[in-house]
Design a protein around this motif. Structure first.
Motif, PDB file in Angstrom:
ATOM      1  N   THR A 237       0.817  -1.207   0.000  1.00 21.36           N
ATOM      2  CA  THR A 237       0.000   0.000   0.000  1.00 21.36           C
ATOM      3  C   THR A 237       0.855   1.263   0.000  1.00 21.36           C
ATOM      4  O   THR A 237       0.476   2.273  -0.605  1.00 21.36           O
ATOM      5  N   ASN A 247      -4.892   4.478  -8.222  1.00 12.79           N
ATOM      6  CA  ASN A 247      -6.130   4.155  -7.509  1.00 12.79           C
ATOM      7  C   ASN A 247      -5.961   2.748  -6.930  1.00 12.79           C
ATOM      8  O   ASN A 247      -6.048   1.754  -7.661  1.00 12.79           O
ATOM      9  N   LEU A 249      -7.725   0.809  -5.004  1.00 14.32           N
ATOM     10  CA  LEU A 249      -8.858  -0.121  -5.079  1.00 14.32           C
ATOM     11  C   LEU A 249      -8.983  -0.708  -6.484  1.00 14.32           C
ATOM     12  O   LEU A 249      -9.239  -1.907  -6.643  1.00 14.32           O
ATOM     13  N   GLU A 250      -8.795   0.113  -7.489  1.00 14.79           N
ATOM     14  CA  GLU A 250      -8.837  -0.394  -8.865  1.00 14.79           C
ATOM     15  C   GLU A 250      -7.689  -1.362  -9.116  1.00 14.79           C
ATOM     16  O   GLU A 250      -7.855  -2.361  -9.833  1.00 14.79           O
ATOM     17  N   GLU A 253      -8.576  -4.738  -7.615  1.00 16.99           N
ATOM     18  CA  GLU A 253      -9.552  -5.442  -8.455  1.00 16.99           C
ATOM     19  C   GLU A 253      -8.889  -6.015  -9.705  1.00 16.99           C
ATOM     20  O   GLU A 253      -9.201  -7.135 -10.125  1.00 16.99           O
ATOM     21  N   VAL A 291     -10.223   0.793   4.324  1.00 14.62           N
ATOM     22  CA  VAL A 291     -10.879   0.615   3.032  1.00 14.62           C
ATOM     23  C   VAL A 291     -10.119  -0.410   2.184  1.00 14.62           C
ATOM     24  O   VAL A 291     -10.726  -1.265   1.519  1.00 14.62           O
ATOM     25  N   ILE A 292      -8.793  -0.347   2.228  1.00  8.58           N
ATOM     26  CA  ILE A 292      -7.973  -1.310   1.483  1.00  8.58           C
ATOM     27  C   ILE A 292      -8.223  -2.728   1.995  1.00  8.58           C
ATOM     28  O   ILE A 292      -8.412  -3.669   1.213  1.00  8.58           O
ATOM     29  N   LYS A 295     -11.563  -4.115   0.921  1.00  3.88           N
ATOM     30  CA  LYS A 295     -11.536  -4.582  -0.470  1.00  3.88           C
ATOM     31  C   LYS A 295     -10.824  -5.920  -0.584  1.00  3.88           C
ATOM     32  O   LYS A 295     -11.283  -6.821  -1.303  1.00  3.88           O
TER      33      LYS A 295
END
Length: 347
Positions: A237, A247, A249-250, A253, A291-292, A295
């Motif tokens: 991170t 980004n 989070l992107e 994913e 948040v990380i 996810k």
């Protein structure tokens, strides 16, 4: 997620006896540090390391790292020899039942900072990267020496290597990484070893050297070119997050199913391409770890995670970024988030 902790071996002032007292601690992330880059790791050394960790009730769950020889990164004619050595090391690690290997493909220099003990408002200190200062440093002069850098080269050799890299574009460096993976990943598949490449830190070129593990686009390209579950990433991170354009989070994913290891830390952006490391607490920096982690949980990640670089607090001295106290606080913070995520799933 399996809470883990970096340990630098018997010379580390942070001992296994200290580490095992951190609540929820299960895994140890370590390596063999007394062998030249590229040499095959003997099984005996690996098993001795593993047994010393198991004797304390912990387990060696990640090797960080098996360094990649510079000839491989440069694409020299000798690279196949070093790749064969790398494969033999993976075989020996698998024989010792170690299944995750973190590595990086950064030319010459590992993680880079301009200051190792930059003050924070609370009286602690931490690692800081100031782009303006770094661009004016000649790394060959010895003006800047950091933990993790392989400074075993003679000055003349180091200068030659850096000059050789001036002819290597980011595209060529990526091709050299793919060449390496196309030959190593089949061995990793055969031995069921997960390869997890660490991002470049910071995620942009330094000292005129190319860097490639910097963005979502490059992660996706690398994963597609060698499309195997055993070819994956270490999601750091702090490294990817040092660039506000990333980004996170992107990126998570995009790498779903191929994230094999996580480094959790926080950084505070100080301007363009400058940042300082902070506590893990979301409000202290620019990275929102809750948040990380949410996810990662949604993506089904259950692998090893470790609190990464910590501040030096309470007067502690030691290896920059790798003291005991703040990393232990980070582990407790991460464990609290993970516990809450489990409760929310049950509800």
């Amino acid at each position: 997620m399996e809470m883990s902790f970096r340990w630098y071996g018997s010379d580390d002032p942070v001992t296994l006896d200290h580490i095992k007292q951190i609540p929820g601690m299960k895994g140890i992330v370590s390596a063999i540090y007394d062998l030249p880059v590229g040499e095959v790791w003997p099984y005996e050394k690996i098993i001795n390391l593993k047994q010393s960790i198991e004797a304390k009730g912990l387990r060696l769950n990640v090797i960080e790292s098996v360094p990649v020889h510079e000839d491989i990164k440069l694409g020299r004619d000798t690279r196949d020899h070093w790749i064969e050595n790398y494969k033999k090391t993976l075989i020996n690690l698998a024989k010792a039942e170690i299944r995750t290997v973190c590595y990086n493909f950064m030319p010459v220099f590992d993680w880079t900072r301009s200051e190792l003990q930059a003050s924070l408002p609370d009286g602690s200190n931490s690692l800081l990267y100031n782009e303006e200062k770094v661009v004016n440093i000649d790394p060959i002069s010895g003006e800047l020496e950091l933990p993790g850098w392989d400074l075993s080269y003679q000055t003349s050799d180091l200068r030659q290597i850096i000059e050789e890299y001036q002819k290597v574009s980011e595209e060529q460096l990526m091709e050299n990484l793919i060449y390496f993976l196309e030959r190593v990943i089949p061995a990793a598949e055969a031995e069921d070893v997960l390869m997890a490449i660490h991002p470049d830190d910071p995620p942009w070129g330094i000292f005129g050297l190319p860097r490639i593990m910097t963005s979502k686009e490059n992660i996706v390209y690398m994963l597609k070119q060698v499309d195997s579950r055993h070819n994956g990433i270490t999601f750091c991170t702090g490294s990817y997050g040092a660039n506000p354009d990333n980004n996170l989070l992107e990126m998570l994913e995009a790498a779903e199913g191929r994230i094999h290891f996580v480094h959790a830390r926080n950084v505070k952006w100080l301007g363009e391409r400058s940042f300082q490391e902070t506590s893990h607490l979301a409000s202290d920096g620019s990275i929102n770890l809750p948040v990380i982690l949410r996810k990662l949980s949604q993506l089904g990640f259950e692998g090893p995670i470790r609190p990464d670089h910590g501040r030096m607090i309470w007067g502690e001295e030691g290896r920059p970024g790798y003291g005991l106290y703040d990393r232990a606080l980070g582990a407790a913070y991460i464990n609290g988030i993970i516990d809450l995520l489990h409760v929310q799933k049950e509800d």
